[in-house]
Scaffold this motif. Structure first.
Motif, short mmCIF file in Angstrom:
data_model
loop_
_atom_site.label_atom_id
_atom_site.label_comp_id
_atom_site.label_asym_id
_atom_site.label_seq_id
_atom_site.Cartn_x
_atom_site.Cartn_y
_atom_site.Cartn_z
N GLY A 20 0.81 -1.21 0.00
CA GLY A 20 0.00 0.00 0.00
C GLY A 20 0.85 1.26 0.00
O GLY A 20 0.57 2.21 -0.75
N VAL A 21 1.89 1.28 0.82
CA VAL A 21 2.78 2.45 0.87
C VAL A 21 3.49 2.64 -0.46
O VAL A 21 3.54 3.74 -1.00
CB VAL A 21 3.80 2.30 2.03
CG1 VAL A 21 4.89 3.34 1.92
CG2 VAL A 21 3.11 2.39 3.36
N TYR A 22 4.02 1.55 -1.01
CA TYR A 22 4.73 1.66 -2.28
C TYR A 22 3.79 2.03 -3.43
O TYR A 22 4.19 2.73 -4.36
CB TYR A 22 5.48 0.37 -2.60
CG TYR A 22 6.62 0.09 -1.65
CD1 TYR A 22 7.42 1.12 -1.16
CD2 TYR A 22 6.92 -1.19 -1.23
CE1 TYR A 22 8.45 0.87 -0.28
CE2 TYR A 22 7.96 -1.45 -0.37
CZ TYR A 22 8.72 -0.41 0.10
OH TYR A 22 9.75 -0.65 0.97
N PHE A 23 2.54 1.58 -3.35
CA PHE A 23 1.58 1.96 -4.39
C PHE A 23 1.23 3.45 -4.32
O PHE A 23 1.15 4.12 -5.35
CB PHE A 23 0.31 1.11 -4.29
CG PHE A 23 -0.65 1.37 -5.39
CD1 PHE A 23 -0.42 0.89 -6.66
CD2 PHE A 23 -1.81 2.11 -5.15
CE1 PHE A 23 -1.31 1.14 -7.69
CE2 PHE A 23 -2.70 2.36 -6.17
CZ PHE A 23 -2.47 1.87 -7.44
N CYS A 24 1.03 3.95 -3.11
CA CYS A 24 0.77 5.38 -2.95
C CYS A 24 1.95 6.21 -3.43
O CYS A 24 1.79 7.23 -4.12
CB CYS A 24 0.46 5.72 -1.49
SG CYS A 24 -1.11 5.08 -0.91
N LEU A 25 3.16 5.78 -3.08
CA LEU A 25 4.35 6.47 -3.55
C LEU A 25 4.45 6.41 -5.07
O LEU A 25 4.84 7.38 -5.71
CB LEU A 25 5.61 5.86 -2.93
CG LEU A 25 5.90 6.24 -1.49
CD1 LEU A 25 7.04 5.41 -0.94
CD2 LEU A 25 6.22 7.71 -1.38
N LEU A 26 4.09 5.27 -5.64
CA LEU A 26 4.14 5.12 -7.09
C LEU A 26 3.17 6.09 -7.77
O LEU A 26 3.52 6.71 -8.78
CB LEU A 26 3.81 3.68 -7.48
CG LEU A 26 3.94 3.32 -8.95
CD1 LEU A 26 5.38 3.45 -9.39
CD2 LEU A 26 3.44 1.92 -9.19
N ALA A 27 1.99 6.24 -7.21
CA ALA A 27 1.03 7.19 -7.79
C ALA A 27 1.56 8.62 -7.73
O ALA A 27 1.48 9.36 -8.72
CB ALA A 27 -0.30 7.08 -7.04
#
Length: 152
Positions: free
Chosen positions: A115-122
């Protein structure tokens, strides 16, 4: 101005690597739960990825700090603190004998990381698009103000 684009491309590559590593670990834990893989093979596969993932995450966090991207740095600090605490307490590796006892905890940890890496990716993709679109044609001050307003 081209350095900003290169910076966000580097961040994009690092985040994709961290996201893929966490996704792979989560899939492996799910395979263990479904009895597709044995505990020894799981622990050997995941344990060889843990320390490189920690190093890449540390570089990722330090990159935000050195580039003075305060929002992104503060967004990654809690996960960095958690990673450092796991490493200090020597609980970062999966033990073969205790893998079934900690399976749900490890899966939840990997989901939070995803979840953290996905938010950062966005956020990184948005910043990458902004630096790609606004920077080459920033002949006027108006575009620079908008680009700096959207900076995280």
């Amino acid at each position: 101005m081209a350095w900003d684009l290169i910076y966000w491309l580097i961040c994009f590559c690092l985040d994709i690597a961290l996201f893929a590593s966490s996704l792979y670990q989560y899939v492996m834990l799910t395979d263990l739960e479904a009895d597709y893989i044995n505990p020894f093979e799981l622990s050997s596969r995941i344990n060889q990825l843990v320390v490189p993932e920690f190093i890449v995450h540390g570089v990722f966090c330090a990159l935000f700090l050195l580039a003075q991207r305060w929002f992104m740095f503060l967004f990654t600090v809690p996960l960095t603190y958690y990673i450092v605490m796991l490493f200090v307490k020597q609980k970062h590796l999966i033990d073969v004998t205790e893998v079934f006892r900690v399976l749900n905890t490890e899966k939840k940890c990997r989901l939070v990381k995803l979840g953290v890496y996905f938010c950062l990716l966005a956020i990184i993709i948005i910043r990458l698009l902004i630096s790609t679109i606004f920077v080459p044609w920033s002949g006027s001050e108006e575009l620079d103000i908008r680009a700096s307003f959207l900076e995280f």
